[in-house]
Design a protein around this motif. Structure first.
Motif, short mmCIF file in Angstrom:
data_model
loop_
_atom_site.label_atom_id
_atom_site.label_comp_id
_atom_site.label_asym_id
_atom_site.label_seq_id
_atom_site.Cartn_x
_atom_site.Cartn_y
_atom_site.Cartn_z
N LEU A 13 0.88 -1.23 -0.02
CA LEU A 13 0.11 0.16 0.04
C LEU A 13 0.83 1.21 -0.12
O LEU A 13 1.94 1.29 0.83
CB LEU A 13 -0.89 0.04 1.43
N PHE A 14 0.66 2.00 -0.77
CA PHE A 14 1.59 3.10 -0.99
C PHE A 14 0.78 4.35 -0.49
O PHE A 14 0.05 4.87 -0.99
CB PHE A 14 1.98 3.50 -2.53
N THR A 15 1.06 4.67 0.71
CA THR A 15 0.36 5.74 1.44
C THR A 15 1.14 7.06 1.83
O THR A 15 2.41 6.72 1.52
CB THR A 15 -0.20 5.21 3.03
N ASN A 16 0.63 8.07 2.27
CA ASN A 16 1.14 9.31 2.66
C ASN A 16 2.26 8.92 3.66
O ASN A 16 3.60 9.53 3.96
CB ASN A 16 0.33 10.36 3.31
N ARG A 17 2.14 7.94 4.60
CA ARG A 17 3.02 7.59 5.89
C ARG A 17 3.96 6.62 5.23
O ARG A 17 4.76 6.01 6.11
CB ARG A 17 2.21 7.25 7.04
N GLY A 18 4.17 6.22 4.16
CA GLY A 18 5.14 5.30 3.61
C GLY A 18 4.66 4.08 3.08
O GLY A 18 3.39 4.14 3.05
N LEU A 53 -6.67 -12.09 -5.96
CA LEU A 53 -6.82 -13.12 -6.66
C LEU A 53 -7.38 -12.63 -7.85
O LEU A 53 -7.44 -13.44 -9.05
CB LEU A 53 -7.73 -14.17 -5.79
N MET A 54 -8.52 -11.73 -7.88
CA MET A 54 -9.13 -11.34 -8.94
C MET A 54 -8.60 -10.03 -9.31
O MET A 54 -9.27 -9.00 -10.16
CB MET A 54 -10.59 -11.43 -8.76
N ARG A 55 -7.66 -9.53 -8.86
CA ARG A 55 -7.03 -8.19 -8.84
C ARG A 55 -8.17 -7.21 -8.67
O ARG A 55 -8.17 -6.14 -9.18
CB ARG A 55 -6.52 -7.95 -10.44
N LEU A 56 -8.77 -7.20 -7.31
CA LEU A 56 -9.82 -6.30 -7.23
C LEU A 56 -9.31 -5.52 -5.98
O LEU A 56 -10.21 -4.38 -5.54
CB LEU A 56 -11.22 -7.17 -6.69
N ILE A 57 -8.09 -5.24 -5.62
CA ILE A 57 -7.60 -4.61 -4.64
C ILE A 57 -7.74 -3.11 -5.42
O ILE A 57 -7.64 -2.80 -6.26
CB ILE A 57 -6.06 -4.82 -4.29
N PRO A 58 -7.87 -2.18 -4.10
CA PRO A 58 -8.27 -0.87 -4.58
C PRO A 58 -6.86 -0.03 -5.05
O PRO A 58 -5.82 0.20 -4.36
CB PRO A 58 -8.65 -0.04 -3.23
N GLU A 59 -6.76 0.16 -6.28
CA GLU A 59 -5.54 0.74 -7.01
C GLU A 59 -5.86 2.08 -7.32
O GLU A 59 -6.57 2.33 -8.32
CB GLU A 59 -5.00 -0.16 -8.17
N PRO A 60 -4.89 3.18 -6.81
CA PRO A 60 -4.18 2.99 -5.73
C PRO A 60 -5.03 3.19 -4.55
O PRO A 60 -6.38 3.34 -4.70
CB PRO A 60 -3.47 4.72 -5.73
N PRO A 61 -4.49 3.07 -3.42
CA PRO A 61 -3.13 2.88 -2.97
C PRO A 61 -2.59 1.75 -3.20
O PRO A 61 -1.25 1.55 -3.08
CB PRO A 61 -3.20 3.29 -1.43
N ALA A 62 -3.12 0.38 -3.33
CA ALA A 62 -2.64 -0.94 -3.16
C ALA A 62 -2.03 -1.34 -4.43
O ALA A 62 -2.46 -0.73 -5.65
CB ALA A 62 -3.55 -1.79 -2.78
N ARG A 63 -0.93 -1.93 -4.44
CA ARG A 63 -0.58 -2.65 -5.96
C ARG A 63 0.11 -3.83 -5.62
O ARG A 63 0.99 -3.97 -4.64
CB ARG A 63 0.36 -1.53 -6.43
#
Lengths: 320, 311
Positions: A13-18, A53-63
């Protein structure tokens, strides 16, 4: 060949806090028709794993930063969007945590199920609707003809979760991913939904991945269990073996903290401490601040996943 | 749904009565005698008495009140105090100009605002979003009378593409006259609609059921335009209904700027001439608009959101 093969999956997860390493080098596999439980506390990365598994993660912040997810031999991570859409809802069905929010309030449940059928089977409107009614009957909804024309807010939580399960099953998927399917439900309804999943697995032979924080849920529903802690896979074992002989100190702690009517403990045992904050993980083994067996090497190096006999794999320095 | 429509229609009755009552008493508590206002300070008591009798002002208040309600409900507003013209005719001439302006402005607002709002939400923080933000800023910060004059200067005076004054005769001429006023009002409407759609859609796109739709294999375009937008439209419809009501008063300024012979121009003329009967009728018509717009907004919301009718 296994139906699903996850290798070294890392989701950050690419967040403001790192950067938060939500899932860090997780591997497991599932054969067709088998079932796997993924267990861990909230925030351990199990939902992120399921959504990946289905690439349903919220992009951004996740990748998904590395690793591969091979479904039927094809890598989901590098798949084109049209291929991915053909996979979603068709080969892999997903059941979500909260049935109150995962259905669209402005469409009837029949429409929502039929949509998936029309998309993947190119059925006519009528045929898709008939399939929706059939699926509703399959998941044990009384009077499915009437319920198909109902809106989600007209149904109870348990009924809605049956609808969500029906939607996931509408196209006869090879794999069903259930992300905490009973957490948001009343206890009596929980038992009904679990019973339904068990029955469907027996009838349809669908592969199931069941994500839960509740060890009681998985005991008689899955073949194998993966235990996750703070984004890491710490133990992987056949379900009977895990309950009979848990190896990782974290798994042992989890099992001890399940209330039991058979032992005469007055106090429920807990695992001391809390999961470290995501952006401040300890070096070495991530469980070391809470571990009774901690030794020097635990602070320095991450333990590898090694065979511990009886089909169990465990990542712990104390056991190697 | 039919039950809901009937229920909403029934609810209109007390609203209309309340509005008529407010209009009646608001005009009665205004200082000054309408007879003196109409006939001048040096009118003879005889003339004043005759005038009052003609307008029914000599009757007790409750008689006046019921007379007014009955007249309003039958759309019989009497004659103008100033020139004796039937008010019904005056309104009939003015109304099409105002209604066409309001409809055209709303259409511009929807046609530009909705897609722009949806696209800026989808491409959040991109170039299009920056453009949308600039557009909204301009739309909100330009007062309509100023923007109208600006359009007049550029497109009428210098380029001579559009007529300066009036409402036009015949369909195409009227359409030609409508363009600039409609843009003046429509731009603000579009800016408002865009902001509302953008924020509403951004909120909806975070919802679980949007993920469910993606998880079914629905293409992203349909996830947005079918699953998300329909939900996002519920607050947008309500907001636009409220905004349309404020736009009705906006038509008054714009009609003045473009000298359109609409309801606004008629009312302003009535107020400055102290034509009580005309103002009273104009207020009733405006109030009627408000009731109709509210009703349509509610029915539209109910058509979008099945949860409303079943409450």
């Amino acid at each position: 060949m296994s139906l699903l093969e996850v290798t070294d999956l890392a989701v950050h997860l690419f967040t403001n806090r790192g950067v938060v390493r939500a899932v860090d080098g997780v591997s497991f596999s599932l054969d067709a028709g088998r079932s796997l439980g993924i267990v861990g506390e909230s925030g351990c990365g199990k939902t992120m794993t399921a959504l990946s598994l289905m690439r349903l993660i919220p992009e951004p912040p996740a990748r998904i930063v590395s690793g591969s997810i091979r479904f039927d031999g094809e890598d989901v991570v590098t798949m084109s969007s049209p291929r991915l859409r053909a996979l979603r809802g068709n080969q892999i069905g997903m059941i979500y945590q909260d049935p109150m929010t995962s259905l669209n309030p402005v469409f009837t449940v029949g429409e929502q199920i039929a949509e998936a059928v029309r998309l993947h089977r190119h059925d006519t409107r009528n045929a898709a609707w008939a399939r929706a009614v059939e699926v509703l009957r399959l998941v044990g909804i009384p009077d499915p003809d009437r319920v198909a024309s109902a809106y989600p807010h007209q149904l109870s939580g348990g009924m809605r979760q049956r609808v969500v399960i029906g939607m996931a099953l509408a196209c006869d998927p090879k794999l069903l991913v259930a992300d905490e399917p009973t957490t948001a439900l009343d206890v009596t309804i929980q038992a009904q939904i679990l019973e339904l999943l068990r029955r469907l697995q027996g009838e349809l032979g669908t592969g199931i991945i069941l994500i839960t924080h509740d060890l009681g849920v998985i005991a008689d529903l899955v073949d194998d269990v993966v235990v996750m802690y703070a984004g890491k896979l710490v133990e992987h074992a056949p379900v009977r073996r895990l309950f009979a002989a848990p190896r990782h100190p974290y798994t042992q702690g989890l099992l001890r903290s399940v209330p039991s009517l058979e032992t005469r403990e007055h106090r429920l045992l807990t695992i001391d401490g809390t999961v470290p904050p995501a952006h401040a993980m300890p070096n070495g083994c991530r469980f070391n601040p809470r571990c009774a067996l901690v030794r020097d090497i635990c602070h320095e190096q991450e333990p590898p996943l090694v065979d511990a006999g009886g089909g169990t794999q465990v990542a712990c320095w104390a056991l190697t | 749904m039919i039950g809901y429509i009937l229920r909403r229609l029934l609810e209109v009755i007390p609203t209309v009565l309340l509005v008529l009552t407010l209009v009646f008493f608001a005009l009665r508590i205004m200082p000054g005698d309408p007879a003196i206002a109409a006939l001048g300070e040096f009118a003879t008591p005889d003339a004043i008495a005759r005038f009052r009798e003609k307008l029914g002002l000599n009757q007790p208040l409750y008689m006046q009140y019921f007379g007014f309600i009955a007249q309003s409900l039958t759309a019989d507003f009497g004659t103008s105090m100033n020139n004796g013209a039937p008010i019904g005719d005056l309104l009939g001439q003015a109304l099409p100009y105002t209604i066409s302006l309001a409809l055209a402005a709303t259409s511009i607002g929807i046609v530009i605002g909705l897609p722009l709002g949806a696209m800026t939400a989808v491409h959040r923080d991109g170039k299009l979003d920056a453009f949308g933000r600039l557009f909204a800023l301009i739309g909100f910060s330009l007062p309509d009378f100023y923007f109208g004059i600006l359009l007049l200067l550029v497109f009428s005076l210098h380029l001579d593409w559009f007529p300066m004054l009036g409402g036009g005769k015949g369909f195409f001429d009227q359409l030609h006259h409508l363009v600039l006023p409609a843009i003046t009002l429509g731009l603000v409407m579009a800016a408002f609609t865009m902001r509302l759609t953008r924020s509403s859609l951004l909120e909806v796109l975070k919802r679980d059921y949007v993920r469910t739709a993606r998880g079914k294999g629905v293409a992203e375009r349909w996830v947005i335009f079918k699953h998300a937008l329909r939900n996002a439209l519920i607050p947008v419809t309500t907001g636009m209904g409220i905004y349309l009501l404020t736009t009705l008063s906006g038509t008054i300024t714009v009609e003045l700027v473009f000298s359109r012979p609409g309801l606004g121009t008629l009312l302003i003329g009535g107020v400055s001439a102290r034509d009580y009967t005309l103002v009273q009728a104009g207020l009733v018509v405006f109030a009627f608009f408000v009731v109709v717009v509210n009703l349509l907004t509610d029915l539209l919301c109910a058509a979008i959101d099945p949860r409303i009718t079943l409450r």
